[in-house]
Design a protein around this motif. Structure first.
Motif, mmCIF file in Angstrom:
data_model
loop_
_atom_site.group_PDB
_atom_site.id
_atom_site.type_symbol
_atom_site.label_atom_id
_atom_site.label_comp_id
_atom_site.label_asym_id
_atom_site.label_seq_id
_atom_site.Cartn_x
_atom_site.Cartn_y
_atom_site.Cartn_z
ATOM 1 N N TYR A 60 0.813 -1.210 0.000
ATOM 2 C CA TYR A 60 0.000 0.000 0.000
ATOM 3 C C TYR A 60 0.850 1.266 0.000
ATOM 4 O O TYR A 60 0.364 2.339 -0.383
ATOM 5 C CB TYR A 60 -0.940 -0.002 1.210
ATOM 6 C CG TYR A 60 -2.223 -0.757 0.957
ATOM 7 C CD1 TYR A 60 -3.452 -0.106 0.938
ATOM 8 C CD2 TYR A 60 -2.213 -2.133 0.735
ATOM 9 C CE1 TYR A 60 -4.633 -0.800 0.700
ATOM 10 C CE2 TYR A 60 -3.375 -2.834 0.506
ATOM 11 C CZ TYR A 60 -4.586 -2.162 0.488
ATOM 12 O OH TYR A 60 -5.750 -2.852 0.238
ATOM 13 N N TYR A 113 1.017 1.482 -3.622
ATOM 14 C CA TYR A 113 -0.325 1.333 -4.182
ATOM 15 C C TYR A 113 -1.180 2.566 -3.899
ATOM 16 O O TYR A 113 -1.996 2.990 -4.716
ATOM 17 C CB TYR A 113 -0.950 0.078 -3.572
ATOM 18 C CG TYR A 113 -2.353 -0.276 -3.985
ATOM 19 C CD1 TYR A 113 -2.740 -0.270 -5.318
ATOM 20 C CD2 TYR A 113 -3.289 -0.666 -3.033
ATOM 21 C CE1 TYR A 113 -4.030 -0.631 -5.703
ATOM 22 C CE2 TYR A 113 -4.578 -1.021 -3.392
ATOM 23 C CZ TYR A 113 -4.937 -1.006 -4.736
ATOM 24 O OH TYR A 113 -6.221 -1.356 -5.096
ATOM 25 N N ARG A 114 -0.975 3.186 -2.703
ATOM 26 C CA ARG A 114 -1.684 4.414 -2.325
ATOM 27 C C ARG A 114 -0.655 5.492 -1.979
ATOM 28 O O ARG A 114 -0.570 5.958 -0.841
ATOM 29 C CB ARG A 114 -2.616 4.166 -1.145
ATOM 30 C CG ARG A 114 -3.662 3.087 -1.371
ATOM 31 C CD ARG A 114 -4.807 3.219 -0.380
ATOM 32 N NE ARG A 114 -5.598 4.421 -0.673
ATOM 33 C CZ ARG A 114 -6.293 5.104 0.253
ATOM 34 N NH1 ARG A 114 -6.262 4.738 1.521
ATOM 35 N NH2 ARG A 114 -6.981 6.178 -0.095
ATOM 36 N N MET A 154 -0.506 8.837 0.724
ATOM 37 C CA MET A 154 -1.537 8.768 1.756
ATOM 38 C C MET A 154 -0.901 8.594 3.140
ATOM 39 O O MET A 154 0.146 7.961 3.274
ATOM 40 C CB MET A 154 -2.494 7.608 1.469
ATOM 41 C CG MET A 154 -3.187 7.714 0.115
ATOM 42 S SD MET A 154 -4.050 9.282 -0.131
ATOM 43 C CE MET A 154 -5.323 9.151 1.128
#
Length: 399
Positions: free
Chosen positions: A372, A375-376, A379
């Motif tokens: 993540y 992937y993000r 954030m």
């Protein structure tokens, strides 16, 4: 997830037990021993804390106008360091310490549990000694970088004499490492060699700023002197990569045993800010060179403490896998600081990995896996942070 474990990097349904400032147990949650307190991670991913092995955090002043001009098309040169030098010299001890503590807290809130920083914005005996003293009271490893830039009006060779003599003597009680900016507009190969020799003879570990703005002697000098790291490494020839690979012949990367070589520290946030080509991390790994990722937090070319941003950039633009990028930002940084092994009774235990006997430095992501981070990207995924067994942050500085 502990990338230092190689193919066994991920343990699912796991538990980790902290006892004091060390990890005392790690394994299947179903077999975990009793503990005084428990934190249920709820299926989220736990990683080692980030080890940021290259920063310049002792500074005052602002260089946002320089950044804006660079983004408008002006080229970067090392001369902007002088602007920060003037502001840093003008700031008092209280303000420099306060700003350094704030930057340390910001880094911790993003998962950084071991932090190096350099001097290099004082550039005379009194100011470099002051920077080293202040840094030693706040961060984990301090690097002497009197050889950052030759101040205006001084002769390069005479200033190198100062760096190798009175200035080195002044900082010596406060630092573990020495560095030199071997680059056009900074220090020549011969001047860099003098600095490295003097600092090695004084008992300091060595690092090199090398091959950032173009081809140069930095990487070859780092390999020759057995430096723990060479940092930036944007412009590498095949011979440079071979020289670095040759320093790793006595190291077993799968077991983490043997004698480590010269780590190639990649600084992707800086590369983006200066619009230099990204360091060839993929090629270095494929050649057998251990790499680190670091923030290079400084006011001119990389004003961020976000190691998560560096990891995301390494995955998305440097062709590293998730595991390789997380390893470089944890275990790789520990290798670059020679903090990757040991269970010393005085508490100076290994960092950058999750293993019994190592320091209890860990971060919990608000995500089910490390993927993540890329992937993000961007954030705020840091859910909780522990440093030496103490919970120090929960997604915001000072928590």
């Amino acid at each position: 997830m502990d990338p230092a474990r190689g193919d066994d990097a991920v343990i699912r349904d796991a538990a980790v037990v902290f006892e004091g400032e060390r990890i005392s147990w790690l394994g299947s949650a179903g077999a975990a021993p009793a503990a005084d307190r428990m934190v249920d991670a709820g299926g989220r991913a736990m990683l080692p804390g980030w080890v940021d092995s290259h920063t310049h955090l002792v500074f005052a002043g602002d260089r946002s106008a320089e950044f804006a001009a660079r983004m408008a098309g002006e080229s970067y040169s090392a001369g902007g360091i002088a602007v920060t030098m003037e502001a840093t010299r003008a700031a008092g001890d209280y303000d420099l310490t306060r700003m350094l503590l704030a930057r340390r807290a910001e880094a911790a809130a993003g998962g950084t549990t071991w932090l190096e920083t350099k001097t290099g914005y004082g550039l005379d005996v009194e100011q470099e000694t002051r920077s080293a003293r202040i840094a030693s009271s706040v961060v984990d490893d301090v690097t002497y970088l009197g050889a950052h830039l030759v101040p205006d009006g001084l002769d390069g060779d005479e200033y190198t004499d100062l760096v190798c003599g009175p200035m080195l003597a002044g900082v010596l009680p406060y630092v573990q490492w020495a560095d030199v900016f071997c680059e056009r507009g900074a220090f020549t190969e011969e001047q860099s060699r003098r600095v490295l020799t003097a600092c090695r003879d004084a008992g300091l570990g060595l690092r090199v700023h090398g091959n950032q703005l173009g081809p140069g002697a930095g990487v070859q000098l780092a390999a020759e002197f057995g430096a723990a790291s060479v940092d930036h490494v944007n412009y590498l020839s095949a011979q440079d990569i071979d020289a670095l690979a040759g320093t790793w012949t006595g190291w077993n990367s799968s077991t983490g045993t043997g004698t480590p070589g010269t780590v190639a520290t990649c600084l992707p946030a800086c590369d983006l800010s200066t619009r230099q080509p990204l360091a060839p991390g993929r090629e270095l790994l494929d050649a057998g060179v251990e790499i680190a990722l670091a923030s290079n937090c400084n006011p001119g070319t990389s004003y961020t403490t976000s190691m998560a941003f560096c990891v995301a950039t390494a995955v998305l633009q440097m062709k590293l896998s998730i595991t390789e990028a997380v390893r470089a930002a944890t275990y790789g940084g520990a290798l670059a600081l020679r903090r990757h092994a040991g269970e010393d009774a005085d508490g100076k235990r290994a960092v950058g990995s999750l293993a019994v006997g190592h320091r209890a430095d860990a971060q919990l992501l608000n995500a089910p896996s490390a993927a993540y981070l890329a992937y993000r990207p961007g954030m705020p995924l840091t859910g909780a942070v522990w440093r030496a067994g103490e919970r120090i942050a929960a997604g915001k500085a000072g928590a």
